[in-house]
Write a protein that holds these residues in place. Structure first.
Motif, PDB file in Angstrom:
ATOM      1  N   THR A   6      15.546 -18.386  35.203  1.00 35.23           N
ATOM      2  CA  THR A   6      15.170 -17.006  34.895  1.00 35.23           C
ATOM      3  C   THR A   6      13.733 -16.693  35.275  1.00 35.23           C
ATOM      4  OG1 THR A   6      14.548 -17.681  32.652  1.00 35.23           O
ATOM      5  CG2 THR A   6      16.808 -16.895  32.987  1.00 35.23           C
ATOM      6  N   GLY A   7      12.987 -17.681  35.746  1.00 34.06           N
ATOM      7  CA  GLY A   7      11.621 -17.376  36.167  1.00 34.06           C
ATOM      8  C   GLY A   7      10.645 -18.436  35.740  1.00 34.06           C
ATOM      9  N   ASN A   8       9.421 -18.282  36.189  1.00 37.01           N
ATOM     10  CA  ASN A   8       8.377 -19.238  35.873  1.00 37.01           C
ATOM     11  C   ASN A   8       7.488 -18.733  34.741  1.00 37.01           C
ATOM     12  OD1 ASN A   8       9.294 -20.894  37.866  1.00 37.01           O
ATOM     13  ND2 ASN A   8       7.763 -20.282  39.366  1.00 37.01           N
ATOM     14  N   ALA A   9       6.710 -19.633  34.181  1.00 33.45           N
ATOM     15  CA  ALA A   9       5.755 -19.278  33.139  1.00 33.45           C
ATOM     16  C   ALA A   9       4.349 -19.540  33.657  1.00 33.45           C
ATOM     17  CB  ALA A   9       6.024 -20.113  31.878  1.00 33.45           C
ATOM     18  N   ILE A  10       3.407 -18.720  33.194  1.00 35.74           N
ATOM     19  CA  ILE A  10       2.017 -18.879  33.602  1.00 35.74           C
ATOM     20  C   ILE A  10       1.283 -19.696  32.552  1.00 35.74           C
ATOM     21  CG2 ILE A  10      -0.128 -17.706  34.175  1.00 35.74           C
ATOM     22  CD1 ILE A  10       2.055 -17.312  36.208  1.00 35.74           C
ATOM     23  N   THR A  11       0.697 -20.794  32.981  1.00 36.14           N
ATOM     24  CA  THR A  11      -0.142 -21.600  32.107  1.00 36.14           C
ATOM     25  C   THR A  11      -1.313 -22.065  32.953  1.00 36.14           C
ATOM     26  OG1 THR A  11      -0.203 -23.530  30.627  1.00 36.14           O
ATOM     27  CG2 THR A  11       1.133 -23.720  32.633  1.00 36.14           C
ATOM     28  N   PHE A  12      -2.078 -23.008  32.472  1.00 36.89           N
ATOM     29  CA  PHE A  12      -3.123 -23.556  33.335  1.00 36.89           C
ATOM     30  C   PHE A  12      -3.288 -25.029  33.055  1.00 36.89           C
ATOM     31  CE2 PHE A  12      -7.213 -24.426  31.218  1.00 36.89           C
ATOM     32  CZ  PHE A  12      -6.955 -23.948  29.941  1.00 36.89           C
ATOM     33  N   ILE A  13      -3.736 -25.714  34.086  1.00 32.66           N
ATOM     34  CA  ILE A  13      -3.932 -27.153  34.015  1.00 32.66           C
ATOM     35  C   ILE A  13      -5.378 -27.463  34.364  1.00 32.66           C
ATOM     36  CG2 ILE A  13      -1.532 -27.660  34.590  1.00 32.66           C
ATOM     37  CD1 ILE A  13      -2.436 -28.228  37.459  1.00 32.66           C
ATOM     38  N   ILE A  14      -5.775 -28.682  34.055  1.00 35.64           N
ATOM     39  CA  ILE A  14      -7.123 -29.138  34.396  1.00 35.64           C
ATOM     40  C   ILE A  14      -6.984 -30.364  35.288  1.00 35.64           C
ATOM     41  CG2 ILE A  14      -9.347 -29.934  33.509  1.00 35.64           C
ATOM     42  CD1 ILE A  14      -8.725 -28.478  30.909  1.00 35.64           C
ATOM     43  N   SER A  15      -7.691 -30.319  36.405  1.00 36.45           N
ATOM     44  CA  SER A  15      -7.587 -31.399  37.392  1.00 36.45           C
ATOM     45  C   SER A  15      -8.970 -31.910  37.748  1.00 36.45           C
ATOM     46  CB  SER A  15      -6.885 -30.894  38.657  1.00 36.45           C
ATOM     47  OG  SER A  15      -7.058 -31.787  39.742  1.00 36.45           O
ATOM     48  N   THR A  16      -9.019 -33.163  38.158  1.00 31.35           N
ATOM     49  CA  THR A  16     -10.263 -33.684  38.712  1.00 31.35           C
ATOM     50  C   THR A  16     -10.505 -33.064  40.080  1.00 31.35           C
ATOM     51  OG1 THR A  16     -11.472 -35.688  39.324  1.00 31.35           O
ATOM     52  CG2 THR A  16      -9.124 -35.649  39.812  1.00 31.35           C
ATOM     53  N   LEU A  17     -11.766 -32.991  40.489  1.00 33.95           N
ATOM     54  CA  LEU A  17     -12.123 -32.544  41.838  1.00 33.95           C
ATOM     55  C   LEU A  17     -12.626 -33.703  42.687  1.00 33.95           C
ATOM     56  CD1 LEU A  17     -13.811 -29.087  41.165  1.00 33.95           C
ATOM     57  CD2 LEU A  17     -11.624 -29.520  42.283  1.00 33.95           C
ATOM     58  N   ILE A  34      -7.211 -24.613  36.538  1.00 31.19           N
ATOM     59  CA  ILE A  34      -6.364 -24.045  37.594  1.00 31.19           C
ATOM     60  C   ILE A  34      -5.186 -23.294  36.966  1.00 31.19           C
ATOM     61  CG2 ILE A  34      -5.122 -24.560  39.724  1.00 31.19           C
ATOM     62  CD1 ILE A  34      -6.423 -27.451  39.383  1.00 31.19           C
ATOM     63  N   PRO A  35      -5.149 -21.974  37.061  1.00 34.92           N
ATOM     64  CA  PRO A  35      -3.955 -21.239  36.615  1.00 34.92           C
ATOM     65  C   PRO A  35      -2.785 -21.576  37.531  1.00 34.92           C
ATOM     66  CG  PRO A  35      -5.856 -19.770  36.871  1.00 34.92           C
ATOM     67  CD  PRO A  35      -6.212 -21.074  37.525  1.00 34.92           C
ATOM     68  N   VAL A  36      -1.634 -21.870  36.937  1.00 37.62           N
ATOM     69  CA  VAL A  36      -0.465 -22.258  37.742  1.00 37.62           C
ATOM     70  C   VAL A  36       0.780 -21.568  37.202  1.00 37.62           C
ATOM     71  CG1 VAL A  36      -1.361 -24.502  38.474  1.00 37.62           C
ATOM     72  CG2 VAL A  36      -0.092 -24.310  36.319  1.00 37.62           C
ATOM     73  N   SER A  37       1.759 -21.428  38.078  1.00 34.99           N
ATOM     74  CA  SER A  37       3.070 -20.916  37.711  1.00 34.99           C
ATOM     75  C   SER A  37       4.044 -22.083  37.766  1.00 34.99           C
ATOM     76  CB  SER A  37       3.492 -19.817  38.696  1.00 34.99           C
ATOM     77  OG  SER A  37       4.806 -19.391  38.424  1.00 34.99           O
ATOM     78  N   SER A  74      -3.875 -36.255  40.040  1.00 37.76           N
ATOM     79  CA  SER A  74      -4.289 -35.541  38.835  1.00 37.76           C
ATOM     80  C   SER A  74      -3.473 -34.267  38.644  1.00 37.76           C
ATOM     81  CB  SER A  74      -5.781 -35.216  38.917  1.00 37.76           C
ATOM     82  OG  SER A  74      -6.221 -34.536  37.763  1.00 37.76           O
ATOM     83  N   VAL A  75      -3.299 -33.500  39.725  1.00 46.63           N
ATOM     84  CA  VAL A  75      -2.529 -32.253  39.637  1.00 46.63           C
ATOM     85  C   VAL A  75      -1.067 -32.553  39.313  1.00 46.63           C
ATOM     86  CG1 VAL A  75      -1.659 -30.286  40.971  1.00 46.63           C
ATOM     87  CG2 VAL A  75      -4.059 -30.960  41.170  1.00 46.63           C
ATOM     88  N   ARG A  76      -0.518 -33.577  39.942  1.00 44.89           N
ATOM     89  CA  ARG A  76       0.891 -33.915  39.706  1.00 44.89           C
ATOM     90  C   ARG A  76       1.135 -34.295  38.252  1.00 44.89           C
ATOM     91  NH1 ARG A  76       3.415 -38.811  40.091  1.00 44.89           N
ATOM     92  NH2 ARG A  76       1.630 -39.702  41.201  1.00 44.89           N
ATOM     93  N   HIS A  77       0.261 -35.124  37.695  1.00 45.01           N
ATOM     94  CA  HIS A  77       0.424 -35.527  36.294  1.00 45.01           C
ATOM     95  C   HIS A  77       0.263 -34.336  35.358  1.00 45.01           C
ATOM     96  CE1 HIS A  77       1.004 -39.831  36.611  1.00 45.01           C
ATOM     97  NE2 HIS A  77      -0.015 -39.942  37.440  1.00 45.01           N
ATOM     98  N   ALA A  78      -0.696 -33.460  35.642  1.00 47.17           N
ATOM     99  CA  ALA A  78      -0.917 -32.298  34.785  1.00 47.17           C
ATOM    100  C   ALA A  78       0.288 -31.360  34.813  1.00 47.17           C
ATOM    101  CB  ALA A  78      -2.179 -31.564  35.224  1.00 47.17           C
ATOM    102  N   LYS A  79       0.851 -31.130  36.006  1.00 47.73           N
ATOM    103  CA  LYS A  79       2.020 -30.263  36.105  1.00 47.73           C
ATOM    104  C   LYS A  79       3.234 -30.879  35.418  1.00 47.73           C
ATOM    105  CE  LYS A  79       1.163 -27.380  40.159  1.00 47.73           C
ATOM    106  NZ  LYS A  79       1.669 -26.972  41.496  1.00 47.73           N
ATOM    107  N   GLU A  80       3.436 -32.171  35.616  1.00 48.39           N
ATOM    108  CA  GLU A  80       4.560 -32.831  34.953  1.00 48.39           C
ATOM    109  C   GLU A  80       4.427 -32.745  33.438  1.00 48.39           C
ATOM    110  OE1 GLU A  80       4.486 -36.760  36.527  1.00 48.39           O
ATOM    111  OE2 GLU A  80       5.506 -36.231  38.405  1.00 48.39           O
ATOM    112  N   MET A 105     -15.134 -27.085  28.788  1.00 47.75           N
ATOM    113  CA  MET A 105     -13.739 -27.529  28.769  1.00 47.75           C
ATOM    114  C   MET A 105     -13.345 -28.017  30.156  1.00 47.75           C
ATOM    115  SD  MET A 105     -10.447 -25.297  27.634  1.00 47.75           S
ATOM    116  CE  MET A 105      -8.794 -25.970  27.655  1.00 47.75           C
ATOM    117  N   PHE A 106     -13.813 -27.293  31.182  1.00 48.86           N
ATOM    118  CA  PHE A 106     -13.715 -27.698  32.583  1.00 48.86           C
ATOM    119  C   PHE A 106     -14.925 -27.097  33.279  1.00 48.86           C
ATOM    120  CE2 PHE A 106     -10.919 -24.119  31.680  1.00 48.86           C
ATOM    121  CZ  PHE A 106     -11.457 -23.134  32.493  1.00 48.86           C
TER     122      PHE A 106
END
Length: 511
Positions: free
Chosen positions: A316-327, A304-307, A344-350, A386-387
């Motif tokens: 000053t702004g956000n950075a673009i990275t990506f996380i991996i989450s369970t479905l 999942i690409p995230v900002s 899963s998403v919360r832990h990956a973002k943190e 990888m995912f």
């Protein structure tokens, strides 16, 4: 003649192009015909399009290959463009529905672009039911990524219907040549922008190494311990039918929901809009694979690409990275599946937000290195993924847009399918609606339309779990019509029987 050299990532999109894995993206734009449109509205538009000889970057760029020490090709501007090749006209047998439109777009998405010309094509499509027409535009990923391309197309329209009457075609209102190279525009949460940010981060300094070591150390500690819900790349992604080799033909399907419906559910469930998108995709994939008897015991995962905002960011702004989450495809209950995805998403973002900006960029490049290597070597589909699937959620315009008096009703992204990634789901919001575009390998993912239908069913399941009163009201609204039909049948049984079709002898085969 001015030239622009391709960066390493865009060069990779060129060199990894093949008949089975064409690296172009597309956008399906659906319009409502103006109320006063003449019968030959589409014919007139087609004639005007082919006679419009003014071009703006990036639509007038074509590749020139270098034969020197630097193997990266360059973009050169070319105003001698054959619009009879680039602009096409197609029609569906009326009344064309979403299924027929998806089949046509799947065929159009299957054909590689001619890289000796400016790498884009536009197809005007008429014959849609509901007084509609469509425009399908595809462009090579080296020229512009799909979401940026969609935004460029949307900027060629107007929020005022009258002002839109005299607008030129989209290729006459592009962007300045340096627009893509500049870093002033905000990057969108897409896999392409995450990869771009990762490549740029290669120039980072060694001071971020301690933070990187801590970040990857946390991932390694997580192996064999699923307690916190954090997904480990490769380890937690099972082999599935979605991750084999792909062939050249594509399938395309669409789905649409109101933003109000999704946000209401997100609030009731205690999650985010993105959590809801992932949960309904997970529910749909579980049912889709279960019907084929190909559902892995281990849950599928999504890239999942995230900002996100880095730990050292002062606003000053956000950075673009990506996380991996369970479905959560290993979980039967819709509510339990949603909560697993939310955690899963919360832990990956943190995890990524705890990194400073410099370390986040290098973390992204290291995390994405296997994906980039897969593109360059073509080993995808032969190794553990990888995912399992990429799911992107990108914000779009919140005001209606018009072109030549026709209202834009919806935009559906069509993305890239590669070896090891046979399905892509990308959704974009537009004027209170969330539009899902499903792109899949024709061979690996038969009946892709069912995945779109099952997404709607998965949403209904979540509403039944978290919004039981709203679900009960929906059932109640349909009850009066059913009672009325039953009473009518009881009053006139002979008349109803006369209208009832006879059995055909064979059950209709599902599409």
């Amino acid at each position: 003649m001015s030239t622009i050299r391709l960066n390493p990532l865009d060069t990779a999109w060129i060199f990894t192009e093949s008949r089975a894995t064409p690296n172009h993206v597309g956008g399906l734009l659906q319009f409502r015909l103006p109320e006063d449109a003449p019968r030959d509205f589409m014919r007139q538009m087609m004639a005007e399009f082919r006679n419009h000889r003014s071009f703006a970057p990036p639509w007038n760029r074509r590749l020139k290959y270098a034969f020197n020490k630097n193997p990266a090709p360059v973009w050169i501007e070319d105003d001698d463009i054959d619009l009879e090749y680039h602009v096409r006209h197609a029609a569906l047998p009326w009344p064309g529905g979403e299924r027929e439109l998806g089949e046509l777009v799947g065929r159009l998405q299957s054909t590689p672009l001619d890289l000796m010309r400016p790498p884009w094509e536009c197809t005007l499509i008429e014959g849609l039911e509901g007084n509609r027409f469509a425009m399908f535009i595809k462009m090579h990923h080296s020229l512009i990524d799909g979401i940026s391309g969609m935004k460029l197309l949307q900027r060629s329209m107007s929020t005022d219907r009258k002002r839109s009457l005299d607008l030129p075609p989209f290729w006459a209102s592009g962007s300045p040549p340096a627009a893509r190279a500049g870093r002033e525009q905000a990057l969108m949460p897409t896999m392409a922008h995450a990869a771009e940010a990762a490549v740029e981060a290669l120039s980072g300094q060694a001071r971020s190494l301690p933070q990187l070591a801590m970040a990857f150390g946390k991932i390694l500690k997580r192996v064999g311990d699923p307690g916190d819900g954090m997904v480990v790349p490769f380890v937690d992604s099972p082999l599935s039918v979605l991750n084999g080799r792909v062939r050249e033909k594509r399938r395309f399907a669409t789905q649409q929901f109101t933003m109000e419906r999704l946000r209401t559910l997100a609030t009731a469930a205690g999650g985010t809009l993105n959590d809801v998108v992932l949960a309904i995709c997970g529910g749909a994939l579980r049912r889709f694979l279960l019907e084929r008897d190909e559902l892995p015991e281990q849950s599928l995962t999504a890239g999942i690409p995230v900002s996100v905002r880095p730990a050292d960011d002062e606003g000053t702004g956000n950075a673009i990275t990506f996380i991996i989450s369970t479905l959560g495809t290993d979980i039967t209950g819709a509510a339990e599946r949603f909560q697993a995805i939310r955690r899963s998403v919360r832990h990956a973002k943190e995890h990524v937000q705890s990194l400073p900006r410099q370390a986040m960029g290098q973390y992204t490049v290291l995390l994405m290195a296997p994906t980039i290597i897969t593109l360059l070597t073509g080993v995808g589909g032969h190794t553990r993924p990888m995912f399992n699937i990429t799911i992107s959620n990108v914000p779009g315009p919140d005001k209606p847009l018009y072109f030549r008096g026709a209202e834009l009703l919806a935009t559906y992204p069509a993305s890239i399918v590669t070896h090891g990634q046979a399905v892509n789901i990308t959704c974009q919001s537009y004027t209170g609606k969330m539009n899902f575009g499903y792109t899949g390998c024709h061979t690996s993912v038969p009946r892709l339309q069912r995945l779109a239908v099952y997404t709607a069913d998965a949403l209904a399941e979540l509403e039944a779990a978290f919004l039981p009163q709203a679900a009960a009201k929906a059932v109640a609204r349909s009850a009066p019509a059913s009672r009325k039909a039953a009473a009518k049948a009881k009053a006139n049984p002979a008349k109803v029987a006369a209208r009832r079709p006879k059995a055909a002898g064979k059950t209709a085969k599902a599409a």
